[in-house]
Design an enzyme around this catalytic site. Structure first.
Site, short mmCIF file in Angstrom:
data_model
loop_
_atom_site.label_atom_id
_atom_site.label_comp_id
_atom_site.label_asym_id
_atom_site.label_seq_id
_atom_site.Cartn_x
_atom_site.Cartn_y
_atom_site.Cartn_z
CB THR A 168 -0.82 0.03 1.15
OG1 THR A 168 -1.90 -1.26 1.12
CG2 THR A 168 -1.42 1.19 1.63
NE ARG A 196 -10.19 -5.36 3.75
CZ ARG A 196 -9.07 -4.85 3.59
NH1 ARG A 196 -8.68 -4.23 2.51
NH2 ARG A 196 -8.35 -4.74 4.79
CG ASP A 199 -6.28 0.91 6.70
OD1 ASP A 199 -6.21 -0.10 5.78
OD2 ASP A 199 -5.55 1.57 7.18
CB THR A 219 0.60 0.58 5.34
OG1 THR A 219 1.01 -0.59 4.57
CG2 THR A 219 2.03 1.16 5.94
N GLY A 220 -1.18 -1.68 6.77
CA GLY A 220 -1.26 -2.57 7.72
C GLY A 220 -2.58 -3.21 7.75
N1 ASP Z 1 -4.25 -1.19 4.77
C1 ASP Z 1 -4.31 -2.07 3.70
C2 ASP Z 1 -5.65 -2.43 3.81
O1 ASP Z 1 -6.06 -3.13 4.63
C3 ASP Z 1 -3.40 -2.72 3.47
C4 ASP Z 1 -2.17 -2.62 3.60
O2 ASP Z 1 -1.60 -1.38 3.98
O3 ASP Z 1 -1.16 -3.36 3.02
O4 ASP Z 1 -6.64 -2.29 2.63
#
Ligand code: ASP
Length: 299
Positions: A168, A196, A199, A219-220
């Site tokens: 991301t 889906r 965040d 991110t996460g």
């Molecule tokens: N936060 C992002 C999501 O859940 C994914 C990511 O940051 O890797 O869509």
């Protein structure tokens, strides 16, 4: 103080470490985004334009999970989410689950500036993109061989496959007038259900900016960032509880998200131009640059 930070996603270190050649490619991609954003700030441009310039670069780079190279749904399609926020007037625009918009962050900005809304999803968002004359592409444009393989590993349950950084992307910046802005763009999680939303496009969860407080891009594991209202928690901790930006980010990641079982990273900038890049995962692709001479790219 002029300052900008970018991220290209957080996650566990991959089982097979990135080769030096791969590392160079990631570093070059992050540096290109950082420099594109900083160039806007240097010529007196707005933080909003700087974060957008940085994120467009990363959306075009197939290494990162945003725009081309996005993570795929379990059916193998790309569904993209993005959000941009202007700290000066607390305006925001976001899009979710778009499948044909080449630069979702551009559409998010149009939503902010040209519509009466904050968040548009799916077909409605794409109809708006068409009206605005933005570049639309077939869904295949986003799909890379690496993401197809990642999806296969994830569906087969290959150990560790779900943990590597998804990539991301995001940026935060402070311009010469002290205005703050944040932007985040993503394909979301590999093998996610169709429909889906994570965040990243949700104001206050993965993205937030308010002048005088801070600008944040996360991110996460998105579901946990949503449940923690993570980006807003950072800002309100700075603004109302008097925490330093570093302490606010640290607390949000470790005392709010981690206890729920979520890991990830946050980049943030405050009104003085101080940058924080923090994460609880093994890796976070990241870069920071400011007018005091800081220039840092790290994986
Ligand atoms: N936060 C992002 C999501 O859940 C994914 C990511 O940051 O890797 O869509």
């Amino acid at each position: 103080m002029l300052a900008i930070a970018v991220h290209g996603g957080a996650g566990a270190a991959p089982r097979a470490p990135l080769s030096p050649a791969q590392q160079t490619l990631y570093r070059e991609g992050l540096a290109a985004a950082l420099d594109a954003g900083y160039a806007v700030l240097e010529r007196g441009g707005a933080s909003l334009d700087a974060v957008m310039a940085a994120v467009v670069q990363l959306e075009d780079n197939p290494l990162f999970n945003a725009g081309r190279g996005a993570a795929l749904t379990r059916e193998g399609a790309a569904e993209l989410d993005a959000c941009i926020m202007d700290g000066a007037r607390q305006r925001a625009g976001a899009v979710a689950a778009v499948r044909h918009v080449q630069h979702p962050i551009e559409l998010a900005r149009r939503v902010m500036e040209k519509s009466r809304h904050v968040l548009l999803v799916g077909a409605g968002a794409e109809e708006f993109a068409l009206e605005e004359g933005l570049a639309l592409v077939p869904n295949e444009y986003f799909r890379t061989a690496e993401r197809v393989q990642q999806l296969q590993h994830s569906l087969q349950g290959t150990p560790g496959s779900e943990l590597v950084p998804q990539g991301t992307v995001g940026a935060v910046a402070c311009d010469a007038r002290g205005h703050l802005a944040a932007a985040t763009s993503t394909g979301g999680m590999t093998a996610k259900r169709h429909g889906r939303v994570g965040d990243s496009p949700l104001v206050g969860a993965g993205t937030f900016a308010r002048d005088g407080a801070c600008a944040v891009s996360a991110t996460g594991h998105g579901e946990l960032f949503i449940r923690s209202v993570a980006a807003y928690h950072v800002c309100v901790s700075v603004e109302c509880r008097g925490l330093s930006l570093a302490a606010a980010v640290h607390e949000t990641l470790r005392e709010r998200i981690l206890p729920l079982g979520g890991q990830g990273g946050i980049i943030a900038v405050d009104a003085s131009g101080a940058l924080v890049l923090d994460f609880t995962t093994g890796m976070m692709f990241r870069g920071a640059r400011d007018a005091a001479g800081r220039y840092e790219i790290a994986l």
